[in-house]
Write an enzyme that holds these catalytic residues in place. Structure first.
Site, PDB file in Angstrom:
ATOM      1  N   ASP A  33      63.629  54.981  50.166  1.00 51.31           N
ATOM      2  CA  ASP A  33      62.853  54.206  51.141  1.00 51.31           C
ATOM      3  C   ASP A  33      63.526  54.368  52.494  1.00 51.31           C
ATOM      4  O   ASP A  33      64.758  54.410  52.565  1.00 51.31           O
ATOM      5  CB  ASP A  33      62.832  52.722  50.741  1.00 51.31           C
ATOM      6  CG  ASP A  33      61.668  51.989  51.383  1.00 51.31           C
ATOM      7  OD1 ASP A  33      60.788  51.503  50.638  1.00 51.31           O
ATOM      8  OD2 ASP A  33      61.623  51.909  52.628  1.00 51.31           O
ATOM      9  N   THR A 120      47.187  53.575  46.296  1.00 54.66           N
ATOM     10  CA  THR A 120      45.720  53.614  46.273  1.00 54.66           C
ATOM     11  C   THR A 120      45.229  54.406  47.476  1.00 54.66           C
ATOM     12  O   THR A 120      45.697  54.181  48.598  1.00 54.66           O
ATOM     13  CB  THR A 120      45.178  52.174  46.379  1.00 54.66           C
ATOM     14  OG1 THR A 120      45.742  51.410  45.319  1.00 54.66           O
ATOM     15  CG2 THR A 120      43.662  52.140  46.291  1.00 54.66           C
ATOM     16  N   LYS A 205      40.038  53.560  40.883  1.00 54.31           N
ATOM     17  CA  LYS A 205      40.991  52.543  41.356  1.00 54.31           C
ATOM     18  C   LYS A 205      40.347  51.651  42.424  1.00 54.31           C
ATOM     19  O   LYS A 205      40.445  50.417  42.376  1.00 54.31           O
ATOM     20  CB  LYS A 205      42.238  53.245  41.932  1.00 54.31           C
ATOM     21  CG  LYS A 205      43.149  52.349  42.736  1.00 54.31           C
ATOM     22  CD  LYS A 205      43.819  51.304  41.878  1.00 54.31           C
ATOM     23  CE  LYS A 205      44.397  50.192  42.712  1.00 54.31           C
ATOM     24  NZ  LYS A 205      45.201  49.259  41.974  1.00 54.31           N
ATOM     25  N   ARG A 212      36.339  43.119  41.696  1.00 59.09           N
ATOM     26  CA  ARG A 212      36.939  41.774  41.703  1.00 59.09           C
ATOM     27  C   ARG A 212      36.602  41.048  43.009  1.00 59.09           C
ATOM     28  O   ARG A 212      36.322  39.863  43.019  1.00 59.09           O
ATOM     29  CB  ARG A 212      38.456  41.907  41.527  1.00 59.09           C
ATOM     30  CG  ARG A 212      39.154  40.611  41.168  1.00 59.09           C
ATOM     31  CD  ARG A 212      40.477  40.919  40.494  1.00 59.09           C
ATOM     32  NE  ARG A 212      41.339  39.762  40.386  1.00 59.09           N
ATOM     33  CZ  ARG A 212      41.311  38.890  39.359  1.00 59.09           C
ATOM     34  NH1 ARG A 212      40.457  39.048  38.384  1.00 59.09           N
ATOM     35  NH2 ARG A 212      42.148  37.870  39.328  1.00 59.09           N
ATOM     36  N   HIS A 243      28.456  31.324  28.664  1.00 56.57           N
ATOM     37  CA  HIS A 243      27.510  32.368  28.240  1.00 56.57           C
ATOM     38  C   HIS A 243      28.332  33.619  27.907  1.00 56.57           C
ATOM     39  O   HIS A 243      29.231  33.983  28.663  1.00 56.57           O
ATOM     40  CB  HIS A 243      26.536  32.645  29.394  1.00 56.57           C
ATOM     41  CG  HIS A 243      25.454  33.615  29.038  1.00 56.57           C
ATOM     42  ND1 HIS A 243      25.700  34.942  28.756  1.00 56.57           N
ATOM     43  CD2 HIS A 243      24.111  33.430  28.907  1.00 56.57           C
ATOM     44  CE1 HIS A 243      24.558  35.546  28.474  1.00 56.57           C
ATOM     45  NE2 HIS A 243      23.575  34.653  28.553  1.00 56.57           N
ATOM     46  N   ARG A 245      27.942  36.684  28.230  1.00 60.64           N
ATOM     47  CA  ARG A 245      27.949  37.832  29.138  1.00 60.64           C
ATOM     48  C   ARG A 245      28.113  37.426  30.602  1.00 60.64           C
ATOM     49  O   ARG A 245      27.777  38.169  31.502  1.00 60.64           O
ATOM     50  CB  ARG A 245      26.669  38.657  28.950  1.00 60.64           C
ATOM     51  CG  ARG A 245      26.715  39.539  27.699  1.00 60.64           C
ATOM     52  CD  ARG A 245      25.401  40.191  27.362  1.00 60.64           C
ATOM     53  NE  ARG A 245      24.361  39.222  27.015  1.00 60.64           N
ATOM     54  CZ  ARG A 245      24.304  38.595  25.836  1.00 60.64           C
ATOM     55  NH1 ARG A 245      25.214  38.830  24.912  1.00 60.64           N
ATOM     56  NH2 ARG A 245      23.347  37.719  25.592  1.00 60.64           N
ATOM     57  N   GLY A 256      43.451  37.306  49.696  1.00 58.90           N
ATOM     58  CA  GLY A 256      44.561  37.940  50.401  1.00 58.90           C
ATOM     59  C   GLY A 256      45.189  39.025  49.573  1.00 58.90           C
ATOM     60  O   GLY A 256      44.623  39.496  48.583  1.00 58.90           O
ATOM     61  N   CYS A 259      45.637  44.457  48.319  1.00 56.37           N
ATOM     62  CA  CYS A 259      44.794  45.327  47.495  1.00 56.37           C
ATOM     63  C   CYS A 259      43.335  44.926  47.587  1.00 56.37           C
ATOM     64  O   CYS A 259      42.509  45.658  48.122  1.00 56.37           O
ATOM     65  CB  CYS A 259      45.257  45.230  46.048  1.00 56.37           C
ATOM     66  SG  CYS A 259      47.012  45.529  45.890  1.00 56.37           S
ATOM     67  N   TYR A 318      49.951  34.884  49.447  1.00 63.07           N
ATOM     68  CA  TYR A 318      48.529  35.228  49.255  1.00 63.07           C
ATOM     69  C   TYR A 318      47.978  34.697  47.937  1.00 63.07           C
ATOM     70  O   TYR A 318      46.764  34.614  47.770  1.00 63.07           O
ATOM     71  CB  TYR A 318      48.297  36.730  49.414  1.00 63.07           C
ATOM     72  CG  TYR A 318      48.553  37.580  48.199  1.00 63.07           C
ATOM     73  CD1 TYR A 318      49.808  38.124  47.946  1.00 63.07           C
ATOM     74  CD2 TYR A 318      47.531  37.843  47.292  1.00 63.07           C
ATOM     75  CE1 TYR A 318      50.033  38.911  46.831  1.00 63.07           C
ATOM     76  CE2 TYR A 318      47.741  38.641  46.176  1.00 63.07           C
ATOM     77  CZ  TYR A 318      48.997  39.162  45.951  1.00 63.07           C
ATOM     78  OH  TYR A 318      49.211  39.947  44.842  1.00 63.07           O
TER      79      TYR A 318
HETATM   80  N1  SAJ Z   1      41.465  35.108  43.967  1.00 61.51           N
HETATM   81  C1  SAJ Z   1      40.438  34.174  44.056  1.00 61.51           C
HETATM   82  N2  SAJ Z   1      39.763  33.848  42.921  1.00 61.51           N
HETATM   83  C2  SAJ Z   1      40.045  34.399  41.723  1.00 61.51           C
HETATM   84  C3  SAJ Z   1      41.085  35.350  41.624  1.00 61.51           C
HETATM   85  C4  SAJ Z   1      41.780  35.700  42.774  1.00 61.51           C
HETATM   86  O1  SAJ Z   1      40.145  33.649  45.134  1.00 61.51           O
HETATM   87  O2  SAJ Z   1      39.398  34.038  40.733  1.00 61.51           O
HETATM   88  C5  SAJ Z   1      42.223  35.492  45.172  1.00 61.51           C
HETATM   89  C6  SAJ Z   1      43.740  35.259  45.038  1.00 61.51           C
HETATM   90  O3  SAJ Z   1      44.077  33.929  45.323  1.00 61.51           O
HETATM   91  C7  SAJ Z   1      44.282  36.257  46.058  1.00 61.51           C
HETATM   92  C8  SAJ Z   1      43.289  37.418  45.959  1.00 61.51           C
HETATM   93  O4  SAJ Z   1      42.120  36.892  45.347  1.00 61.51           O
HETATM   94  O5  SAJ Z   1      44.244  35.733  47.371  1.00 61.51           O
HETATM   95  C9  SAJ Z   1      43.785  38.613  45.182  1.00 61.51           C
HETATM   96  O6  SAJ Z   1      44.520  38.184  44.029  1.00 61.51           O
HETATM   97  P1  SAJ Z   1      44.320  38.804  42.581  1.00 61.51           P
HETATM   98  O7  SAJ Z   1      45.217  38.072  41.672  1.00 61.51           O
HETATM   99  O8  SAJ Z   1      42.882  38.859  42.235  1.00 61.51           O
HETATM  100  O9  SAJ Z   1      44.733  40.339  42.755  1.00 61.51           O
HETATM  101  P2  SAJ Z   1      46.020  41.106  43.370  1.00 61.51           P
HETATM  102  O10 SAJ Z   1      45.660  41.564  44.747  1.00 61.51           O
HETATM  103  O11 SAJ Z   1      47.274  40.356  43.187  1.00 61.51           O
HETATM  104  O12 SAJ Z   1      46.053  42.398  42.389  1.00 61.51           O
HETATM  105  C10 SAJ Z   1      44.911  43.232  42.276  1.00 61.51           C
HETATM  106  C11 SAJ Z   1      44.621  43.484  40.788  1.00 61.51           C
HETATM  107  N3  SAJ Z   1      43.307  44.133  40.644  1.00 61.51           N
HETATM  108  C12 SAJ Z   1      42.396  43.681  39.776  1.00 61.51           C
HETATM  109  O13 SAJ Z   1      42.568  42.716  39.070  1.00 61.51           O
HETATM  110  C13 SAJ Z   1      41.125  44.465  39.686  1.00 61.51           C
HETATM  111  C14 SAJ Z   1      45.751  44.336  40.196  1.00 61.51           C
HETATM  112  O14 SAJ Z   1      45.440  44.672  38.856  1.00 61.51           O
HETATM  113  C15 SAJ Z   1      45.918  45.612  41.009  1.00 61.51           C
HETATM  114  O15 SAJ Z   1      46.988  46.408  40.499  1.00 61.51           O
HETATM  115  C16 SAJ Z   1      46.279  45.204  42.430  1.00 61.51           C
HETATM  116  O16 SAJ Z   1      45.178  44.456  42.955  1.00 61.51           O
HETATM  117  C17 SAJ Z   1      46.508  46.456  43.246  1.00 61.51           C
HETATM  118  O17 SAJ Z   1      47.681  46.776  43.524  1.00 61.51           O
HETATM  119  O18 SAJ Z   1      45.544  47.181  43.550  1.00 61.51           O
END
Ligand code: SAJ
Length: 410
Positions: A33, A120, A205, A212, A243, A245, A256, A259, A318
């Site tokens: 790094d 990514t 990816k 999500r 439900h 599905r 936040g 990703c 975040y």
């Molecule tokens: N959040 C919500 N509601 C939810 C879930 C999350 O508001 O139901 C918010 C969280 O508080 C946060 C943001 O979304 O601010 C993102 O958090 P997260 O836990 O959903 O995801 P990350 O960014 O920590 O990690 C994601 C993951 N991707 C998926 O689940 C599809 C992880 O598997 C990836 O490796 C990572 O991005 C990445 O590095 O790309």
């Protein structure tokens, strides 16, 4: 034991655990790094962020001889795990860090090696930007060097478990090289490893995180609908999810991290005419801090509180139980508050050991003494363990963790 030497470039949230995992499984690893402070800390035997199991993994990797460096050293396999932000104007990927890591690899003459990009990247980046760069430097791809895209999937908060147990994607345009890299990851990865081509791996990816983001945006839009007509969004989502599905995620104060709030923009930047839903989802999630601000104002008005400095934001990271503040909803909210309100709102986060914003209070009791309205922005385990101390406060609970009478919700 595989007789290869790996150089992992980028000792951040992904590169460090990955490097440690290889080293702990008897692979010779150098972690590189350019950040001298970070490398010094690692050389002194200290991990650079909090994550369950990371310290133990670090100790194991050190006992197996992992080394760290600020300069590039030759290896058989280079794994690039550097940040890929997006350009806030064009919305396209900002490939600067990836390209600069590749240039540095080129300088140490990587003939015969394989370069694995874990960062990514937007679909097409490797074809459009990486291949030309390697050719410009006089290397023939497929002969002098091989290129592979192996995006990670680990979730902060459960990284070590997921590193071992998640399935992975390996994108390679040469099946033999793909199989070699697959075998390498199999030294620790118990999940299925799918081999595909580079463009498919890039796209897969990005769309995982976009999926999500859209699901969270749906929950956030439902919140606004329910708020406007006095319905309980959490109960509605809970029942709907029964439900077989339906699987709606949870609403919150914003999205936040580095990703989910970033990757969908790559698609918007590259396919502006085709990304209506993805763009709408981004806008909904980005509007949530504004929605929280409106809720704070409503509560202040209803309770005749005029002084914003009596409002306290709990949580600056975040999401829960991590110490990463990148793109955090609280930071987004503070930006909005700065524009709209006199400064003075208090902030507390038990995961942070240093002051990063103005009016951040480091002691929880001092923080509670300074405020009348507590806004729960992040559901750290700490707040769940301290519920009894909160009963005298007006609470805006944006994460649905507080169940007393009279708690305001999103
Ligand atoms: N959040 C919500 N509601 C939810 C879930 C999350 O508001 O139901 C918010 C969280 O508080 C946060 C943001 O979304 O601010 C993102 O958090 P997260 O836990 O959903 O995801 P990350 O960014 O920590 O990690 C994601 C993951 N991707 C998926 O689940 C599809 C992880 O598997 C990836 O490796 C990572 O991005 C990445 O590095 O790309």
């Amino acid at each position: 034991m595989l007789d290869v030497k790996i150089n992992v470039i980028g000792m951040g949230y992904i590169g460090l655990p990955t490097a440690l995992m290889f080293a702990a499984n008897n692979i010779e690893v150098i972690g590189t790094d350019y950040d001298e402070k970070l490398i010094t800390q690692l050389m002194l035997g200290k991990v650079t962020f909090e994550e369950d199991g990371l310290t133990e993994l670090f100790e194991k990797a050190v006992s197996h001889g992992i080394s760290f460096s600020t300069t590039y050293h030759p290896a058989d396999i280079y794994i690039v795990a550097v940040p890929t932000p997006y350009n806030k104007t064009s919305k396209k990927i900002d490939p600067t860090y990836v390209l600069s890591a590749l240039k540095s690899i080129m300088e140490i003459s990587p003939k015969g090696s394989t370069i694995v990009i874990e960062s990514t990247v937007s679909p097409g980046t490797i074809n459009k930007l990486v291949y030309p760069l390697i050719k410009e430097n006089g290397f023939i791809i497929g002969e002098d060097v091989h290129l592979v895209h192996a995006p990670e999937r680990i979730i902060p908060g459960n990284m070590i478990y997921e590193l071992i147990n998640n399935s992975r994607t390996i994108g390679s345009d040469n099946i033999d090289v793909g199989n070699i890299v697959k075998e390498l990851y199999q030294v620790f990865c118990k999940g299925e490893i799918v081999l595909t081509d580079i463009r498919t791996a890039e796209m897969t990816k990005v769309i995982e995180n976009t999926f999500r983001d859209i699901n969270i945006a749906f929950a956030n839009e439902l919140t606004k609908i329910c708020r406007s007509d006095d319905m309980d969004v959490y109960e509605i989502i809970r029942i709907a999810n029964m439900h077989p599905r339906v699987n709606i995620l949870q609403p919150g104060p914003g999205v936040g991290g580095h990703c989910i709030s970033v990757d969908p923009w790559f698609l918007v930047g590259d396919y502006p005419d085709l990304t209506n839903l993805i763009l709408a989802a981004r806008k909904i999630n980005d509007s949530m801090p504004q929605h929280v601000l409106k809720r704070i104002r409503d509560i202040m008005k209803n309770n005749n509180i005029k002084d914003i400095s009596r409002v306290g934001l709990y949580g600056l990271t975040y999401k829960e139980n991590v110490d990463d503040i990148r793109e955090s909803p609280t930071l987004q909210l503070l930006e909005k508050m700065d524009e709209h309100l006199a400064f003075g709102v208090k902030v507390f986060d038990p995961m942070l050991k240093e002051v990063v914003v103005e009016n951040q209070i480091m002691d929880f009791n001092d923080f509670l003494n300074e405020i009348d309205i507590l806004v729960i922005m992040v559901s750290h385990s700490h707040i769940k363990d301290n519920m009894d101390n909160l009963k005298t406060k007006l609470i805006l609970d944006t994460k649905n963790v507080c169940y007393f009478e009279g708690v305001y919700k999103l």
